[in-house]
Design a protein around this motif. Sequence first.
Motif, PDB file in Angstrom:
ATOM      1  N   ASP A 249      -6.047   7.818  -3.719  1.00  0.00           N
ATOM      2  CA  ASP A 249      -5.018   8.125  -2.727  1.00  0.00           C
ATOM      3  C   ASP A 249      -4.029   9.162  -3.261  1.00  0.00           C
ATOM      4  O   ASP A 249      -3.606  10.069  -2.529  1.00  0.00           O
ATOM      5  CB  ASP A 249      -4.264   6.847  -2.340  1.00  0.00           C
TER       6      ASP A 249
ATOM      7  N   ALA B 109       1.331   3.930  -2.968  1.00  0.00           N
ATOM      8  CA  ALA B 109       0.486   5.091  -3.281  1.00  0.00           C
ATOM      9  C   ALA B 109       1.227   6.385  -2.956  1.00  0.00           C
ATOM     10  O   ALA B 109       1.196   7.358  -3.727  1.00  0.00           O
ATOM     11  CB  ALA B 109      -0.825   5.016  -2.501  1.00  0.00           C
TER      12      ALA B 109
ATOM     13  N   GLN C 273      -8.638   2.907  -6.085  1.00  0.00           N
ATOM     14  CA  GLN C 273      -8.144   3.335  -4.774  1.00  0.00           C
ATOM     15  C   GLN C 273      -6.776   4.015  -4.907  1.00  0.00           C
ATOM     16  O   GLN C 273      -6.510   5.027  -4.253  1.00  0.00           O
ATOM     17  CB  GLN C 273      -8.012   2.116  -3.853  1.00  0.00           C
TER      18      GLN C 273
ATOM     19  N   GLN D  57     -14.063   8.631  -2.464  1.00  0.00           N
ATOM     20  CA  GLN D  57     -12.851   9.261  -1.941  1.00  0.00           C
ATOM     21  C   GLN D  57     -12.185  10.134  -3.006  1.00  0.00           C
ATOM     22  O   GLN D  57     -11.701  11.240  -2.733  1.00  0.00           O
ATOM     23  CB  GLN D  57     -11.875   8.194  -1.461  1.00  0.00           C
TER      24      GLN D  57
ATOM     25  N   HIS E   1      -5.508  12.733  -3.265  1.00  0.00           N
ATOM     26  CA  HIS E   1      -5.568  13.388  -1.954  1.00  0.00           C
ATOM     27  C   HIS E   1      -4.269  14.123  -1.637  1.00  0.00           C
ATOM     28  O   HIS E   1      -4.260  15.073  -0.863  1.00  0.00           O
ATOM     29  CB  HIS E   1      -5.872  12.355  -0.855  1.00  0.00           C
TER      30      HIS E   1
ATOM     31  N   ASP F  45       0.822  -1.215   0.000  1.00  0.00           N
ATOM     32  CA  ASP F  45       0.000   0.000   0.000  1.00  0.00           C
ATOM     33  C   ASP F  45       0.855   1.264   0.000  1.00  0.00           C
ATOM     34  O   ASP F  45       0.406   2.333  -0.416  1.00  0.00           O
ATOM     35  CB  ASP F  45      -0.921   0.032   1.228  1.00  0.00           C
TER      36      ASP F  45
END
Length: 780
Positions: free
Chosen positions: A66, A24, A62, A103, A69, A21
């Motif tokens: 991410d 990202a 996703q 998101q 953001h 992860d």
Amino acid sequence: MAADSTLLLSLVEEFVSGLQDSKAKETATCVKDGQFTILQLVEALGLSLTSSQPHTRARGVQLLSDVLHDCYGGLTEREVEVLIAFFENRLKDHYVITPPVLQGLRALTKSTVLPPGSAVSMLRSLFQDVHVQVILTKTCVFLFNVSAELKGLGADFVFGFVQSMDGERDPRNLLLAFQIAKSIVRRGYDLGKFTEELFEVTSCYFPIDFSPPPNDPHGITREELIQMLRDALTGTPRFAEFLLPLIIEKLDSDVLSAKLDSLQTLIAGVSQYEHKDVAEFLEGLWASLRREVFQTSSEKIESAGLAALTALTSCLSRSVLHSDSEDSLSTFLDLVLKDCKHHLCEPDLKLVWPSAKLLQAACSASNRASHIITDAVMPSLVEQYNSRILVQMSDCFSLSELVLRCIYLSTIRTFFMGFVRFPLGMFHVVRLAGQTALRAVSLFLDGDVSFLPDNSFPSNIQLLKQGDSWSQSQMVCLLLGCVCSLPRIVNDLMAELEEMSCTCSHPLSYTSAAKCFAGLVNKRALGDCLDSLIQRTMERVCGELDSASSSVRTQAFTLMIWVAKALLLRYHPLFTTLTDKLFSLLDDADLGPAAADGFRLLMSESTDILNRGCHADVRIMYRQRFFSENSAKLVQGFNAAPQEKKPNYLKALSNIVNKLPKQVQVTELPALLSLLLEALSCPDQGVQLSTLSCLEPVLVDPPPALIQQLEALVSRLLALTSSPVMSVRIASLRCIHAISCFPEHEVLPFRTRVLRALARPLDDRKRLVRRGAVRARAEW
């Protein structure tokens, strides 16, 4: 570039496969460094987004969300437009992809280059393609708060929101939903035919019974939910027809928290409503509020019920600006008085205090409500001074306690206004009346609240000394009924009032204090004590009138003029000293106009103090005496004054003569005619109107001196028929009409000029002016 492309594909593969992860963050760093763009990242996600596995597609979205953001600040408008279209298309995919899509949209809403129309587009997609229970996210709330475009959706947006909120149970989503509902109603969105639906979908949670679990990680409290829901329900008068019946229903609940929430919501609601919004529900609301005070089991509920009654009465009082408003307030207060008034006079005192509290709560809402209730209640309370039943119960409650408790503190002004309407002899009937007066003044002077039963006021309350403008301004009516019976405390009281009138900065307060002080001066017994008091006050006033501060001078002048009136009414010899000072102020650059207006105050009847109804010492013919002693000073002062100060003298003369009896005006007119003619040419329209009022009755039987000045009089009157003030035009036409009755040989030379001048008012835009011109022209 090939190396960068390889790196990008590697980062995407490692993230989508679920291995790391952290990739990202690494991807976002590369985008910020310019190694590749957001749109290149979208292209690199191509394979993962076409996978047959929904979870793989969700991982790809996703990663993009991410990265956004961290990188939304560097996006161009074109990139935002493409990304919005991408995410809107992804909303049609499997439901597991929806959370990362939301998101991503949330990240895009933070962009400063959000294209026009994009907020509407995103919300339409949310409402169309997402399961309704998932919509209430911070994305939706943020879009709603930042975009004015959404208002154009009108009822369509309201319908979508109602659908999305229906059945919601998650406190986090409820807090957001209430926030949106509040914004919808307060921003004036077109609710269309969904007004009731929007109310129902929010009001089904009222009253809030949510209790957060122990160690709640979200930190949502019951109070937050209550306040946000209350703001939504009370945000528009269009909800009144639904909310008020709901509140009446919930007040029947046995749950105290539900009662309290309902009462507080009612207070918030009626502060936004007009009388027409609540008129249909007045009986039901009063029945519920009355029950909560008469049969209360909780001080909090009682206090909230009284506050709600005040707020409701205030709502009805605000409507006095409308033609049908009076009925609403009177109708409601009739209900209150019908259920409360008779309890004040019953031997069983069990309901006296609840009734008194209800009356006090209604009284405190507005002056009008206070006057209505006091007028209805005061006669029966004063009647109790002769009631054998209450006097026999003096071991439990004295009548003075009852009266003060029933009225006291918020309505003390109208309470004593009611008292002074009764004959002075009433204050000497029983020991209890004197006790009431003594305690009332002690309440204001010393803050003595010990005599009040079940007292809830602080022991150190100082109504006069704490600078509270409300309490200070009530003193004028308090003293009118009490001063005659309280010689022991008059000196202290006068000292406090003099100090307040000279030092308090609140205009209503220092004026009220000056009026009270003057009322005491007027009733004080003659002698050295009164003379020394007046001398000391005059020295202080004259000293402050010489001050450079305009506010200090204004306060000192206010005290001086009221003391002068008090002395004038009783023919006190020291009045001439104040008169001379008043005449000298006509030449003052700042206070000259106020001094001229002061003569009107001296000659007029005061409605609240220094009149026979308040048992003031008023000698007969005081106006005539003042005029005969001072008219020569006015003429001399006018002749000696520079041109720019002459209007002050004319205004003063007009104010004096206008208040004289008509027979005196006729007698004294010849000596003042030249000044009155000057007054007709004064630019002050108030002086013009006042002078015309003086001249009109004299013209009916004109003295020779007036006929000799007919040329000047006619010229000035004809000029005033074109005044911008309608009342001046009408008054001048009446005077011209009266001149037509003079001897024919005197008025014939003016006939042609008058008829020509009257042509203009015949076409005046005001009907009353045209009517006056027609009558005058017919006579001429």
